[in-house]
Design a protein around this motif. Structure first.
Motif, PDB file in Angstrom:
ATOM      1  N   PRO A   1     -67.880 112.679 -24.395  1.00  0.00           N
ATOM      2  CA  PRO A   1     -67.970 114.393 -24.492  1.00  0.00           C
ATOM      3  C   PRO A   1     -67.252 114.980 -25.230  1.00  0.00           C
ATOM      4  O   PRO A   1     -67.764 115.824 -26.021  1.00  0.00           O
ATOM      5  N   MET A   2     -65.625 114.474 -25.747  1.00  0.00           N
ATOM      6  CA  MET A   2     -65.027 115.765 -26.435  1.00  0.00           C
ATOM      7  C   MET A   2     -65.159 115.747 -27.374  1.00  0.00           C
ATOM      8  O   MET A   2     -65.466 116.628 -28.606  1.00  0.00           O
ATOM      9  N   LEU A   3     -66.257 114.673 -28.305  1.00  0.00           N
ATOM     10  CA  LEU A   3     -67.087 114.491 -29.610  1.00  0.00           C
ATOM     11  C   LEU A   3     -68.206 114.589 -29.650  1.00  0.00           C
ATOM     12  O   LEU A   3     -68.415 113.823 -30.905  1.00  0.00           O
ATOM     13  N   GLY A   4     -68.449 114.866 -29.042  1.00  0.00           N
ATOM     14  CA  GLY A   4     -69.835 115.620 -28.919  1.00  0.00           C
ATOM     15  C   GLY A   4     -71.185 114.516 -28.954  1.00  0.00           C
ATOM     16  O   GLY A   4     -72.227 114.198 -29.664  1.00  0.00           O
ATOM     17  N   ILE A   5     -70.824 113.194 -28.393  1.00  0.00           N
ATOM     18  CA  ILE A   5     -71.524 112.240 -28.106  1.00  0.00           C
ATOM     19  C   ILE A   5     -72.467 111.917 -27.159  1.00  0.00           C
ATOM     20  O   ILE A   5     -73.860 111.989 -27.449  1.00  0.00           O
ATOM     21  N   THR A   6     -71.888 112.564 -26.235  1.00  0.00           N
ATOM     22  CA  THR A   6     -72.800 112.940 -24.635  1.00  0.00           C
ATOM     23  C   THR A   6     -71.853 113.725 -23.828  1.00  0.00           C
ATOM     24  O   THR A   6     -70.827 114.047 -24.797  1.00  0.00           O
ATOM     25  N   SER A   7     -73.241 113.914 -22.659  1.00  0.00           N
ATOM     26  CA  SER A   7     -72.445 115.245 -22.206  1.00  0.00           C
ATOM     27  C   SER A   7     -71.389 113.972 -20.943  1.00  0.00           C
ATOM     28  O   SER A   7     -71.649 112.778 -20.385  1.00  0.00           O
ATOM     29  N   THR A   8     -70.667 114.778 -19.808  1.00  0.00           N
ATOM     30  CA  THR A   8     -69.649 114.053 -19.200  1.00  0.00           C
ATOM     31  C   THR A   8     -70.522 113.456 -17.963  1.00  0.00           C
ATOM     32  O   THR A   8     -70.412 113.129 -17.637  1.00  0.00           O
ATOM     33  N   ALA A   9     -71.355 114.833 -17.751  1.00  0.00           N
ATOM     34  CA  ALA A   9     -72.549 114.207 -16.695  1.00  0.00           C
ATOM     35  C   ALA A   9     -72.697 113.013 -16.693  1.00  0.00           C
ATOM     36  O   ALA A   9     -73.373 111.769 -16.185  1.00  0.00           O
ATOM     37  N   ASP A  10     -73.709 112.710 -18.245  1.00  0.00           N
ATOM     38  CA  ASP A  10     -74.406 111.205 -18.426  1.00  0.00           C
ATOM     39  C   ASP A  10     -73.141 109.877 -18.535  1.00  0.00           C
ATOM     40  O   ASP A  10     -73.506 109.242 -17.966  1.00  0.00           O
ATOM     41  N   VAL A  11     -72.525 110.637 -18.906  1.00  0.00           N
ATOM     42  CA  VAL A  11     -71.151 109.465 -18.827  1.00  0.00           C
ATOM     43  C   VAL A  11     -70.734 108.873 -17.133  1.00  0.00           C
ATOM     44  O   VAL A  11     -70.616 107.715 -17.055  1.00  0.00           O
ATOM     45  N   CYS A  12     -70.234 109.868 -16.685  1.00  0.00           N
ATOM     46  CA  CYS A  12     -69.858 109.401 -15.734  1.00  0.00           C
ATOM     47  C   CYS A  12     -70.932 109.034 -14.517  1.00  0.00           C
ATOM     48  O   CYS A  12     -70.496 108.286 -13.688  1.00  0.00           O
ATOM     49  N   LYS A  13     -71.937 109.062 -14.955  1.00  0.00           N
ATOM     50  CA  LYS A  13     -73.082 108.605 -13.523  1.00  0.00           C
ATOM     51  C   LYS A  13     -73.579 107.152 -14.243  1.00  0.00           C
ATOM     52  O   LYS A  13     -73.551 105.852 -13.242  1.00  0.00           O
ATOM     53  N   PHE A  14     -72.867 106.751 -15.245  1.00  0.00           N
ATOM     54  CA  PHE A  14     -73.161 105.011 -15.102  1.00  0.00           C
ATOM     55  C   PHE A  14     -71.249 104.146 -14.442  1.00  0.00           C
ATOM     56  O   PHE A  14     -71.872 103.399 -14.678  1.00  0.00           O
ATOM     57  N   TYR A  15     -70.606 104.714 -14.153  1.00  0.00           N
ATOM     58  CA  TYR A  15     -69.759 104.133 -13.010  1.00  0.00           C
ATOM     59  C   TYR A  15     -70.079 104.186 -11.808  1.00  0.00           C
ATOM     60  O   TYR A  15     -69.281 103.560 -11.464  1.00  0.00           O
ATOM     61  N   GLY A  16     -71.463 104.513 -11.926  1.00  0.00           N
ATOM     62  CA  GLY A  16     -71.668 104.350 -10.141  1.00  0.00           C
ATOM     63  C   GLY A  16     -72.796 104.209 -10.289  1.00  0.00           C
ATOM     64  O   GLY A  16     -73.731 104.482  -9.371  1.00  0.00           O
ATOM     65  N   HIS A  17     -73.154 102.975 -10.934  1.00  0.00           N
ATOM     66  CA  HIS A  17     -74.227 102.620 -12.067  1.00  0.00           C
ATOM     67  C   HIS A  17     -74.801 101.799 -10.622  1.00  0.00           C
ATOM     68  O   HIS A  17     -74.169 100.535  -9.783  1.00  0.00           O
ATOM     69  N   GLU A  18     -75.750 100.947 -10.439  1.00  0.00           N
ATOM     70  CA  GLU A  18     -76.702  99.747  -9.288  1.00  0.00           C
ATOM     71  C   GLU A  18     -75.813  98.494  -9.756  1.00  0.00           C
ATOM     72  O   GLU A  18     -75.005  98.443  -8.452  1.00  0.00           O
ATOM     73  N   THR A  19     -74.758  97.996 -10.479  1.00  0.00           N
ATOM     74  CA  THR A  19     -74.488  97.400 -11.089  1.00  0.00           C
ATOM     75  C   THR A  19     -72.519  97.087 -10.407  1.00  0.00           C
ATOM     76  O   THR A  19     -72.411  96.138  -9.856  1.00  0.00           O
ATOM     77  N   VAL A  20     -72.663  98.506 -10.527  1.00  0.00           N
ATOM     78  CA  VAL A  20     -70.964  98.336 -10.079  1.00  0.00           C
ATOM     79  C   VAL A  20     -71.171  98.451  -9.053  1.00  0.00           C
ATOM     80  O   VAL A  20     -70.118  97.515  -8.227  1.00  0.00           O
TER      81      VAL A  20
ATOM     82  N   GLY B   1     -59.653  97.499 -10.942  1.00  0.00           N
ATOM     83  CA  GLY B   1     -59.517  98.026 -12.381  1.00  0.00           C
ATOM     84  C   GLY B   1     -60.801  97.507 -13.091  1.00  0.00           C
ATOM     85  O   GLY B   1     -61.788  97.989 -13.243  1.00  0.00           O
ATOM     86  N   LEU B   2     -61.584  95.865 -12.193  1.00  0.00           N
ATOM     87  CA  LEU B   2     -62.433  95.483 -12.878  1.00  0.00           C
ATOM     88  C   LEU B   2     -63.974  96.694 -12.189  1.00  0.00           C
ATOM     89  O   LEU B   2     -64.834  96.711 -13.502  1.00  0.00           O
ATOM     90  N   ILE B   3     -64.012  97.355 -11.400  1.00  0.00           N
ATOM     91  CA  ILE B   3     -65.365  98.165 -11.011  1.00  0.00           C
ATOM     92  C   ILE B   3     -65.081  99.172 -12.568  1.00  0.00           C
ATOM     93  O   ILE B   3     -66.661  99.920 -12.946  1.00  0.00           O
ATOM     94  N   PHE B   4     -64.190  99.878 -12.946  1.00  0.00           N
ATOM     95  CA  PHE B   4     -64.009 100.565 -13.959  1.00  0.00           C
ATOM     96  C   PHE B   4     -64.403 100.045 -15.277  1.00  0.00           C
ATOM     97  O   PHE B   4     -65.248 100.269 -16.211  1.00  0.00           O
ATOM     98  N   LEU B   5     -64.408  98.222 -15.596  1.00  0.00           N
ATOM     99  CA  LEU B   5     -64.344  98.381 -16.645  1.00  0.00           C
ATOM    100  C   LEU B   5     -65.969  97.380 -16.162  1.00  0.00           C
ATOM    101  O   LEU B   5     -66.331  97.616 -17.909  1.00  0.00           O
ATOM    102  N   LEU B   6     -66.882  97.446 -14.897  1.00  0.00           N
ATOM    103  CA  LEU B   6     -67.874  97.301 -14.784  1.00  0.00           C
ATOM    104  C   LEU B   6     -69.214  98.479 -15.307  1.00  0.00           C
ATOM    105  O   LEU B   6     -69.857  99.184 -16.254  1.00  0.00           O
ATOM    106  N   GLY B   7     -68.357  99.868 -15.340  1.00  0.00           N
ATOM    107  CA  GLY B   7     -68.929 100.838 -15.669  1.00  0.00           C
ATOM    108  C   GLY B   7     -68.741 101.530 -17.054  1.00  0.00           C
ATOM    109  O   GLY B   7     -69.690 101.815 -17.653  1.00  0.00           O
ATOM    110  N   ALA B   8     -67.637 101.226 -17.636  1.00  0.00           N
ATOM    111  CA  ALA B   8     -67.299 101.183 -18.444  1.00  0.00           C
ATOM    112  C   ALA B   8     -68.183 100.656 -19.984  1.00  0.00           C
ATOM    113  O   ALA B   8     -68.443 100.997 -20.877  1.00  0.00           O
TER     114      ALA B   8
END
Length: 531
Positions: free
Chosen positions: A65-84, A375-382
């Motif tokens: 988000p800070m570099l103007g690539i995508t919004s914070t909400a769009d990034v954060c939702k993938f850390y709660g992805h179904e796979t995670v 930590g593996l949960i964050f790794l998958l989300g990333a």
């Protein structure tokens, strides 16, 4: 390297790497080059471990988000992805003390039916490890089976039939350590390799499989799913073949197979009395565990239901709402927190040795908090966050420039090259981090019109290859555990992994163009497309 120097080295890497990589986007500023900047920093931090894996995995939330690539909400939702959440649920269920006890009980039950002849015992031990690793986190399986294995080898030594360690020691900075015998190395490395191979058979078996699933489905449409049963039907035969061929390799290298007059082959000879004594000793250890208690019965039932639900999941739907793997798995997690540890009203479920103790929940949160590797949960989300943001940048238009007009490689050749690169890469980085780096780029590459095959033809073999780390302690915790347990030098660990690496490279690459095409025919899509 002492602690002070290590801390200085980490600070230098953290300070210098972002500055050194600045030209990536300063020379040609665009959202794509900014994404490459963030990706490169994370890749270096993952490889060097300058900061913990889990903290590096949170960098997309701060930097994209800070570099103007995508919004914070769009990034954060993938850390709660179904796979995670699929992976999190499998970790929570497997974290209970009864799950650990159940694994050991299964292993002992299998081994108790085998006479103590080394080749036979080694094969059964690898097969048991492979089977249990399909459903459990590999490191825990290696730790449990290694404990059983060392007890058996110690009994061989008591009987005067086997030496655990050679007389000749090896010297290290910390003192003098004994060098393990060939038989000891064969058993323990077989356990580590079998756990690595077994984890590839099912979706929750290893995080790498779930990284592949999440990124593939992110790129190639919600209607193109990687289902548990179909994944198992393809990966299962490969795992069986790899396990058998790896057992043959270890037998040839360490136990004198095809060399009947060698010292290694002679060392295997045991009398019928010793073989029976070993079998009885294993049976005694199984008996000492006592009868199945109430919690073990329930966790076994839950595991069976858990996998039946995953197998039948493609047929689950409520109206027009499709149900993903995470939904039934999380429901099982909720169930085991609701169930009591003892049901006094049911005699068959109250066979427990702790009748004088206060009743407790079936699974307590303190146990989950302590044993789940968060930590593996964050790794998958990333990994999913990076892949999704990369897709949004339409990198397939840029890949055309990178591919060039003159490169004409068949999908089969591309798949082989990718598998080789993945197997080399995963030796120097954790499997999950390696998958997070490779899979987004590979998915974007497969989207390009110039690619003549289908994405899954390349991505699936690559995903399996990313789990095949046999040469070092870095790639998988199982190797590190075994090497530390019996003091295997890094040089020997490297040479021992040559056979499994070649075996798995050839099987992962060659099997998908054959029967894998028939199994995954329903998710084939035109090249250069992603919905």
């Amino acid at each position: 390297m002492n602690t002070k120097n290590h801390q200085c080295w980490r600070l230098i890497v953290v300070a210098i790497v972002p500055i050194v990589l600045l030209p990536i986007f300063l020379a040609n500023d665009s959202p794509l080059t900014r994404w490459l900047y963030v990706f490169s920093i994370m890749a270096v931090f993952w490889i060097t471990e300058a900061i913990p894996f889990a903290i590096t995995s949170l960098m997309p939330i701060g930097l994209l988000p800070m570099l103007g690539i995508t919004s914070t909400a769009d990034v954060c939702k993938f850390y709660g992805h179904e796979t995670v959440f699929t992976f999190l649920a499998s970790l929570i269920i497997a974290s209970s003390e009864e799950a650990f006890s159940l694994r050991k009980r299964i292993a002992l039950k299998i081994l108790a039916n085998v006479k103590g002849y080394h080749r036979r015992l080694h094969f059964v031990m690898m097969a048991a490890t492979m089977f249990i690793s399909m459903w459990m986190l590999n490191f825990y399986v290696v730790a449990i089976i290694s404990e059983v294995c060392m007890a058996i080898l110690e009994q061989f030594e008591v009987q005067g039939a086997t030496e655990l360690y050679k007389a000749k020691p090896i010297k290290e900075e910390t003192g003098t350590l004994s060098r393990p015998s060939s038989i000891t190395k064969c058993y323990l490395l077989g356990i580590s390799y079998a756990a690595t191979l077994g984890g590839c058979a099912s979706l929750p078996g290893t995080p790498t499989n779930l990284v592949f699933k999440g990124i593939f489905e992110t790129y190639f449409g919600s209607e193109r799913k990687i289902y548990f049963l179909i994944f198992f039907l393809y990966s299962g035969p490969i795992v069986l073949l790899n396990t058998f061929l790896t057992w043959l390799w270890l037998q040839i290298v360490f136990m004198g197979l095809l060399r009947p007059k060698s010292d290694d082959a002679v060392a295997l000879l045991v009398t019928e009395e010793v073989a029976i004594a070993i079998k009885e000793k294993v049976a005694q250890k199984y008996i000492e565990m006592g009868a199945f208690n109430a919690k073990e019965i329930r966790i076994a039932v839950i595991f069976v239901m858990f996998n039946l639900v995953l197998i039948s999941r493609p047929y689950w739907a409520v109206g027009n709402v499709e149900i993903e793997n995470a939904t039934p798995m999380i429901l099982f997690v909720i169930l085991i927190f609701i169930l009591p540890s003892r049901w006094n009203c049911c005699k068959c479920c109250n066979k427990s040795s702790d009748d004088n103790h206060q009743d407790t929940p079936f699974l307590e949160w303190t146990c989950v908090r302590r044993k789940v590797p968060w930590g593996l949960i964050f790794l998958l989300g990333a990994g999913v966050a990076l892949a999704s943001s990369l897709k949004e940048l339409l990198i397939n238009d840029k890949i055309h420039e990178l591919i060039g007009q003159n490169i004409q490689l068949s999908p089969l050749a591309i798949s082989f090259i990718v598998c080789v690169i993945c197997q080399i890469f995963t030796e120097f980085l954790s499997n999950t981090a390696a998958a997070n780096i490779v899979m987004p780029i590979l998915a974007a590459f497969c989207m390009h019109k110039k690619f003549e095959g289908h994405a899954i033809d390349v991505m699936f073999p690559a995903a399996l290859s990313l789990s095949m780390a046999f040469h070092s302690s870095i790639g998988t915790p199982g190797n590190a555990y075994v090497a530390d347990l019996i003091n295997i030098p890094a040089k020997e660990l490297f040479y021992c992994g040559i056979g499994p690496t070649i075996i798995t490279l050839l099987t992962c690459w060659s099997t998908f163009p054959t029967y894998g095409n028939y199994i995954y025919e329903q998710i084939k899509m035109p090249n250069g497309t992603a919905t």
